[in-house]
Design a protein around this motif. Structure first.
Motif, PDB file in Angstrom:
ATOM      1  N   LEU A 122       0.822  -1.210   0.000  1.00 59.11           N
ATOM      2  CA  LEU A 122       0.000   0.000   0.000  1.00 59.11           C
ATOM      3  C   LEU A 122       0.860   1.267   0.000  1.00 59.11           C
ATOM      4  CD1 LEU A 122      -3.051  -0.847   2.311  1.00 59.11           C
ATOM      5  CD2 LEU A 122      -2.938  -0.786  -0.181  1.00 59.11           C
ATOM      6  N   PRO A 123       1.873   1.395   0.876  1.00 56.00           N
ATOM      7  CA  PRO A 123       2.747   2.567   0.769  1.00 56.00           C
ATOM      8  C   PRO A 123       3.498   2.641  -0.557  1.00 56.00           C
ATOM      9  CG  PRO A 123       2.975   1.569   2.929  1.00 56.00           C
ATOM     10  CD  PRO A 123       2.161   0.612   2.095  1.00 56.00           C
ATOM     11  N   LEU A 124       3.932   1.492  -1.090  1.00 50.38           N
ATOM     12  CA  LEU A 124       4.633   1.495  -2.375  1.00 50.38           C
ATOM     13  C   LEU A 124       3.722   2.002  -3.483  1.00 50.38           C
ATOM     14  CD1 LEU A 124       7.127   0.812  -4.068  1.00 50.38           C
ATOM     15  CD2 LEU A 124       6.275  -1.545  -4.229  1.00 50.38           C
ATOM     16  N   ALA A 125       2.462   1.567  -3.477  1.00 46.90           N
ATOM     17  CA  ALA A 125       1.510   2.063  -4.468  1.00 46.90           C
ATOM     18  C   ALA A 125       1.288   3.559  -4.314  1.00 46.90           C
ATOM     19  CB  ALA A 125       0.180   1.309  -4.336  1.00 46.90           C
ATOM     20  N   ALA A 126       1.180   4.027  -3.065  1.00 41.97           N
ATOM     21  CA  ALA A 126       1.007   5.464  -2.829  1.00 41.97           C
ATOM     22  C   ALA A 126       2.222   6.254  -3.309  1.00 41.97           C
ATOM     23  CB  ALA A 126       0.756   5.722  -1.339  1.00 41.97           C
ATOM     24  N   VAL A 127       3.415   5.707  -3.110  1.00 45.33           N
ATOM     25  CA  VAL A 127       4.639   6.390  -3.547  1.00 45.33           C
ATOM     26  C   VAL A 127       4.676   6.517  -5.066  1.00 45.33           C
ATOM     27  CG1 VAL A 127       7.133   6.063  -3.778  1.00 45.33           C
ATOM     28  CG2 VAL A 127       6.045   5.870  -1.539  1.00 45.33           C
ATOM     29  N   LEU A 128       4.334   5.458  -5.774  1.00 51.37           N
ATOM     30  CA  LEU A 128       4.370   5.528  -7.232  1.00 51.37           C
ATOM     31  C   LEU A 128       3.253   6.422  -7.766  1.00 51.37           C
ATOM     32  CD1 LEU A 128       5.360   1.860  -8.073  1.00 51.37           C
ATOM     33  CD2 LEU A 128       6.753   3.922  -8.286  1.00 51.37           C
ATOM     34  N   ALA A 129       2.103   6.441  -7.097  1.00 48.96           N
ATOM     35  CA  ALA A 129       1.058   7.401  -7.473  1.00 48.96           C
ATOM     36  C   ALA A 129       1.535   8.821  -7.230  1.00 48.96           C
ATOM     37  CB  ALA A 129      -0.221   7.123  -6.689  1.00 48.96           C
ATOM     38  N   LEU A 130       2.240   9.029  -6.131  1.00 39.77           N
ATOM     39  CA  LEU A 130       2.831  10.335  -5.828  1.00 39.77           C
ATOM     40  C   LEU A 130       3.842  10.727  -6.900  1.00 39.77           C
ATOM     41  CD1 LEU A 130       3.325  12.694  -3.818  1.00 39.77           C
ATOM     42  CD2 LEU A 130       4.967  11.212  -2.650  1.00 39.77           C
ATOM     43  N   ALA A 131       4.688   9.765  -7.299  1.00 36.49           N
ATOM     44  CA  ALA A 131       5.666  10.035  -8.360  1.00 36.49           C
ATOM     45  C   ALA A 131       4.975  10.386  -9.663  1.00 36.49           C
ATOM     46  CB  ALA A 131       6.575   8.817  -8.550  1.00 36.49           C
ATOM     47  N   GLY A 132       3.879   9.674  -9.972  1.00 36.87           N
ATOM     48  CA  GLY A 132       3.139   9.976 -11.197  1.00 36.87           C
ATOM     49  C   GLY A 132       2.526  11.362 -11.185  1.00 36.87           C
ATOM     50  N   SER A 133       2.079  11.800 -10.010  1.00 37.50           N
ATOM     51  CA  SER A 133       1.516  13.147  -9.899  1.00 37.50           C
ATOM     52  C   SER A 133       2.601  14.207 -10.023  1.00 37.50           C
ATOM     53  CB  SER A 133       0.790  13.283  -8.554  1.00 37.50           C
ATOM     54  OG  SER A 133       0.283  14.583  -8.373  1.00 37.50           O
ATOM     55  N   LEU A 134       3.747  13.974  -9.384  1.00 39.17           N
ATOM     56  CA  LEU A 134       4.826  14.964  -9.398  1.00 39.17           C
ATOM     57  C   LEU A 134       5.483  15.097 -10.760  1.00 39.17           C
ATOM     58  CD1 LEU A 134       6.499  14.072  -5.968  1.00 39.17           C
ATOM     59  CD2 LEU A 134       5.291  16.190  -6.515  1.00 39.17           C
ATOM     60  N   VAL A 135       5.640  13.986 -11.474  1.00 36.12           N
ATOM     61  CA  VAL A 135       6.359  14.052 -12.743  1.00 36.12           C
ATOM     62  C   VAL A 135       5.586  14.851 -13.787  1.00 36.12           C
ATOM     63  CG1 VAL A 135       5.427  11.972 -13.872  1.00 36.12           C
ATOM     64  CG2 VAL A 135       7.837  12.627 -14.232  1.00 36.12           C
ATOM     65  N   GLU A 136       4.283  14.971 -13.599  1.00 32.07           N
ATOM     66  CA  GLU A 136       3.470  15.741 -14.552  1.00 32.07           C
ATOM     67  C   GLU A 136       3.449  17.238 -14.236  1.00 32.07           C
ATOM     68  OE1 GLU A 136      -0.352  13.949 -14.522  1.00 32.07           O
ATOM     69  OE2 GLU A 136       0.292  12.130 -15.588  1.00 32.07           O
ATOM     70  N   LYS A 137       3.970  17.608 -13.079  1.00 37.03           N
ATOM     71  CA  LYS A 137       3.968  19.020 -12.697  1.00 37.03           C
ATOM     72  C   LYS A 137       5.146  19.756 -13.323  1.00 37.03           C
ATOM     73  CE  LYS A 137       1.731  18.388  -8.189  1.00 37.03           C
ATOM     74  NZ  LYS A 137       0.642  19.360  -8.304  1.00 37.03           N
ATOM     75  N   LYS A 138       4.936  21.015 -13.644  1.00 33.96           N
ATOM     76  CA  LYS A 138       6.018  21.848 -14.143  1.00 33.96           C
ATOM     77  C   LYS A 138       6.940  22.224 -12.984  1.00 33.96           C
ATOM     78  CE  LYS A 138       3.483  23.922 -18.011  1.00 33.96           C
ATOM     79  NZ  LYS A 138       3.013  25.182 -18.619  1.00 33.96           N
ATOM     80  N   THR A 139       8.213  22.314 -13.300  1.00 36.79           N
ATOM     81  CA  THR A 139       9.190  22.733 -12.295  1.00 36.79           C
ATOM     82  C   THR A 139       9.157  24.254 -12.159  1.00 36.79           C
ATOM     83  OG1 THR A 139      10.610  20.856 -12.813  1.00 36.79           O
ATOM     84  CG2 THR A 139      11.611  22.692 -11.624  1.00 36.79           C
ATOM     85  N   ILE A 140       8.971  24.720 -10.933  1.00 32.96           N
ATOM     86  CA  ILE A 140       8.861  26.153 -10.663  1.00 32.96           C
ATOM     87  C   ILE A 140      10.198  26.660 -10.141  1.00 32.96           C
ATOM     88  CG2 ILE A 140       7.615  27.891  -9.330  1.00 32.96           C
ATOM     89  CD1 ILE A 140       5.379  25.812  -8.988  1.00 32.96           C
ATOM     90  N   PRO A 141      10.755  27.701 -10.740  1.00 32.76           N
ATOM     91  CA  PRO A 141      12.013  28.250 -10.209  1.00 32.76           C
ATOM     92  C   PRO A 141      11.786  28.841  -8.823  1.00 32.76           C
ATOM     93  CG  PRO A 141      11.131  29.675 -11.915  1.00 32.76           C
ATOM     94  CD  PRO A 141      10.291  28.441 -11.928  1.00 32.76           C
ATOM     95  N   PRO A 142      12.774  28.750  -7.943  1.00 35.43           N
ATOM     96  CA  PRO A 142      12.609  29.295  -6.591  1.00 35.43           C
ATOM     97  C   PRO A 142      12.426  30.802  -6.607  1.00 35.43           C
ATOM     98  CG  PRO A 142      14.887  28.641  -6.985  1.00 35.43           C
ATOM     99  CD  PRO A 142      14.088  28.148  -8.141  1.00 35.43           C
ATOM    100  N   SER A 143      11.599  31.286  -5.704  1.00 39.00           N
ATOM    101  CA  SER A 143      11.341  32.721  -5.584  1.00 39.00           C
ATOM    102  C   SER A 143      11.784  33.175  -4.189  1.00 39.00           C
ATOM    103  CB  SER A 143       9.849  32.997  -5.775  1.00 39.00           C
ATOM    104  OG  SER A 143       9.090  32.408  -4.727  1.00 39.00           O
ATOM    105  N   PRO A 144      11.793  34.480  -3.924  1.00 44.86           N
ATOM    106  CA  PRO A 144      12.197  34.948  -2.584  1.00 44.86           C
ATOM    107  C   PRO A 144      11.353  34.376  -1.451  1.00 44.86           C
ATOM    108  CG  PRO A 144      12.201  36.767  -4.133  1.00 44.86           C
ATOM    109  CD  PRO A 144      11.612  35.601  -4.864  1.00 44.86           C
ATOM    110  N   GLY A 145      10.105  33.968  -1.756  1.00 42.41           N
ATOM    111  CA  GLY A 145       9.250  33.419  -0.705  1.00 42.41           C
ATOM    112  C   GLY A 145       9.308  31.911  -0.581  1.00 42.41           C
ATOM    113  N   THR A 146      10.125  31.251  -1.406  1.00 41.12           N
ATOM    114  CA  THR A 146      10.224  29.794  -1.349  1.00 41.12           C
ATOM    115  C   THR A 146      10.937  29.351  -0.071  1.00 41.12           C
ATOM    116  OG1 THR A 146      10.294  29.638  -3.763  1.00 41.12           O
ATOM    117  CG2 THR A 146      11.071  27.741  -2.520  1.00 41.12           C
ATOM    118  N   PHE A 147      10.338  28.390   0.613  1.00 38.47           N
ATOM    119  CA  PHE A 147      10.949  27.865   1.840  1.00 38.47           C
ATOM    120  C   PHE A 147      12.123  26.973   1.452  1.00 38.47           C
ATOM    121  CE2 PHE A 147      10.757  24.507   5.299  1.00 38.47           C
ATOM    122  CZ  PHE A 147      11.448  25.278   6.219  1.00 38.47           C
ATOM    123  N   PRO A 148      13.359  27.311   1.840  1.00 44.52           N
ATOM    124  CA  PRO A 148      14.523  26.493   1.456  1.00 44.52           C
ATOM    125  C   PRO A 148      14.533  25.163   2.204  1.00 44.52           C
ATOM    126  CG  PRO A 148      15.197  28.269   2.914  1.00 44.52           C
ATOM    127  CD  PRO A 148      13.744  28.500   2.618  1.00 44.52           C
TER     128      PRO A 148
END
Length: 568
Positions: free
Chosen positions: A499-525
């Motif tokens: 179950l956690p492995l399935a959740a991790v791969l679903a998480l990976a599938g969601s993240l890989v489709e997102k655009k990468t956002i450049p860091p801004s002054p308000g980004t939490f390092p």
């Protein structure tokens, strides 16, 4: 004694760091398909495996295909392994003519090895033939470790990729995990163990006459080859019932150090693999630093508590010295406590001492290590992706505090990602609490408890913490071969792994489709000390709030009673 603990634990941590960095960078090259030192030898073999299996190594997979093939691969391993265990009496390499493994035990055992848990409700030398040890259990030691590596690498690609919407090829990741990482290290270290006295033979057990004139049967077998992958793959299942306390598995303090290092080296190295793959080594160092801090706290505490001994002796006027009950003289209290801290910070489960004989607070440390969800280095692959799930929850909470949308490595963390991260963290916790409650409520569960009072509760809590988090170690007093525990621990292992492995791969599938956002002054390092402190706080608070009542009624209460001179 205090200085010895400080020096020994610090030396272990220093050696680990020195080995983990180059190994992690090497693994990143392997999974990114770059040329390595072993490529001239292994590339032709890798290509032949793909051609034989009909695999196109350049075909990328979505997260659903990646997960589907990974689950199918493990299902077939479970089915074939179960049948081979049931029919071992008809198979070769069975010098003791052992019968087939009974149905419930065979199912529990193969589930245990497929899920990288290696919970053992049997004695290896009297239950498993050499064939079963080699071609069922050892094979799954390799394949279950490769499964964890594949999950972690897929998640790393999800953060690293900016254009591709796929996670790689599961067959390539599994093949490279075994061929380039697990096998080469296993071959080299197996030879080292053989040189130190670990047995490696197909001869049947030998008979010896003791000084008392009685006949003793001394079991043998192909131990060294199984021993390495049991540790390296964070599996933990011993060839012998005594596991790494047996002199034929772990003969001396040098091998004890080597075996402890084998347990933790790949989960530690994966931090740097992750950093290299996402092109942000500082992030890898922060994750490693958090894991190392939590590990050192537990290791120092466990060694200290075991060095103090049993308080009952002091009340009787004796000098207790270190707690040596359930420990091998050739290792002593401190080496045994360090090994226990390593094997439970990593979801390995190999033991060189009896955790059931630890002092209450000494036994609390291994238990607490597992109850974090096995993210203090954790299992091979699973420790890394479990820690990343905690990291996503940390940036989510930080975002709530400052009123900004949370981001991690340039990816926005939204509702779906938070829910999936919570699933990774909370599924094992729910299994531990629910099944432990069943065990103490139902007569079938109470039948297996061999200790009265708080120690009995610790036995049950430890068993399900171990199985739901795919560790595999045990307190030792619980009757794990009873039907109730065979089926409930098998359920905990299956759900706690997949179950956690399935959740991790679903998480990976969601993240890989997102655009990468450049860091801004308000980004939490997330590469500084503030993030590291918050991450430690989230891990500790989640563990403390979830399991503190059980810990208070178990090992903490037991320690208070011992300090007052009372026993159950």
């Amino acid at each position: 004694m205090t200085w010895r603990i400080i020096l020994e634990v610090s030396f272990f941590a220093a050696v680990l760091t020195a080995l983990a960095v180059p190994l992690g960078l090497y693994m990143a090259k392997v999974f990114e398909g770059e040329r390595t030192l072993l490529s001239p030898l292994l590339r032709p073999i890798e290509g032949a495996i793909y051609r034989l299996a009909g695999v196109n190594p350049y075909a990328e997979m979505s997260w659903t295909r990646y997960l589907g093939f990974l689950l199918l691969f493990n299902f077939w391993g479970l089915l074939v392994g179960y049948l081979l265990l049931r029919w071992q009496n008809h198979l070769p390499l069975n010098p003791l003519h052992l019968p087939g493994v009974p149905g419930a035990l065979a199912f529990n055992t193969i589930v245990s090895f497929v899920t990288n848990t290696n919970w053992q409700a049997y004695s290896g030398e009297t239950t498993m033939s050499y064939f079963s040890q080699m071609f069922v259990l050892a094979v799954q030691n390799f394949l279950s470790a490769a499964t964890g590596l594949a999950g972690a690498v897929a998640l790393a690609r999800a953060f690293a990729r900016k254009e591709k919407k796929t996670l790689g090829n599961v067959w390539v990741d599994l093949t490279r995990s075994v061929l380039y990482i697990l096998l080469p290290i296993s071959v080299v270290v197996a030879l080292v163990l053989v040189s130190q006295g670990v047995v490696q033979t197909f001869h049947p057990p030998v008979k010896a006459v003791t000084l008392e004139g009685r006949e003793q049967t001394i079991p043998l077998g192909p131990v060294a080859s199984q021993e390495v992958i049991k540790l390296l793959g964070t599996n933990g299942g011993g060839f012998f019932n005594a596991n790494s306390a047996h002199p034929f598995e772990n003969p001396n303090p040098f091998t004890n150090f080597v075996e402890a290092m084998l347990i933790i080296i790949l989960p530690a190295a994966l931090c740097f693999t992750f950093g290299r793959m996402i092109r942000n080594m500082r992030q890898g160092w922060v994750i490693y630093g958090v894991m190392m801090f939590l590990f050192l706290v537990g290791a120092f505490a466990c060694c200290w508590f075991e060095a103090q001994g049993n308080p009952l002796f002091s009340r009787l006027g004796f000098s207790s010295g270190p707690n040596l009950e359930g420990k091998e003289w050739r290792f002593g209290a401190i080496d045994s406590a360090l090994f226990a801290a390593v094997t439970t910070a990593v979801s390995c489960g190999a033991v060189d001492s009896l955790h059931d004989s630890f002092t209450p607070l000494g036994g609390l440390v291994p238990l607490a290590n597992m109850l974090t969800g096995e993210v203090i280095f954790g299992g091979i692959g699973s420790g890394l992706y479990g820690m990343i799930a905690y990291a996503l929850l940390t940036v989510f909470l930080a975002g709530l505090m400052v009123g900004r949308s949370p981001e991690f490595l340039g990816k926005k963390i939204e509702k779906r990602e938070v829910k999936l991260s919570l699933a990774v963290v909370l599924v094992p916790a729910f299994l531990v609490l629910f099944l432990s409650a069943l065990a103490v409520i139902l007569p079938a569960g109470r039948e297996g408890i061999t200790a009265a009072g708080p120690h009995g509760l610790s036995q049950v809590l430890y068993a399900f913490a171990s199985t739901a988090n795919n560790n595999g170690s045990a307190f030792g007093g619980l009757k794990a071969d009873l039907p109730f525990y065979l089926w409930t621990t098998a359920l905990a292992m299956l759900l706690g792994r997949f179950l956690p492995l399935a959740a991790v791969l679903a998480l990976a599938g969601s993240l890989v489709e997102k655009k990468t956002i450049p860091p801004s002054p308000g980004t939490f390092p997330t590469t500084g000390w503030l993030f590291a402190v918050l991450l430690v706080g989230v891990i500790v608070i989640v563990g403390a709030l979830t399991f503190f009542p059980g810990l208070a009624l178990g090992p903490i209460l037991e320690q208070l009673l011992l300090s007052r001179g009372r026993l159950f």
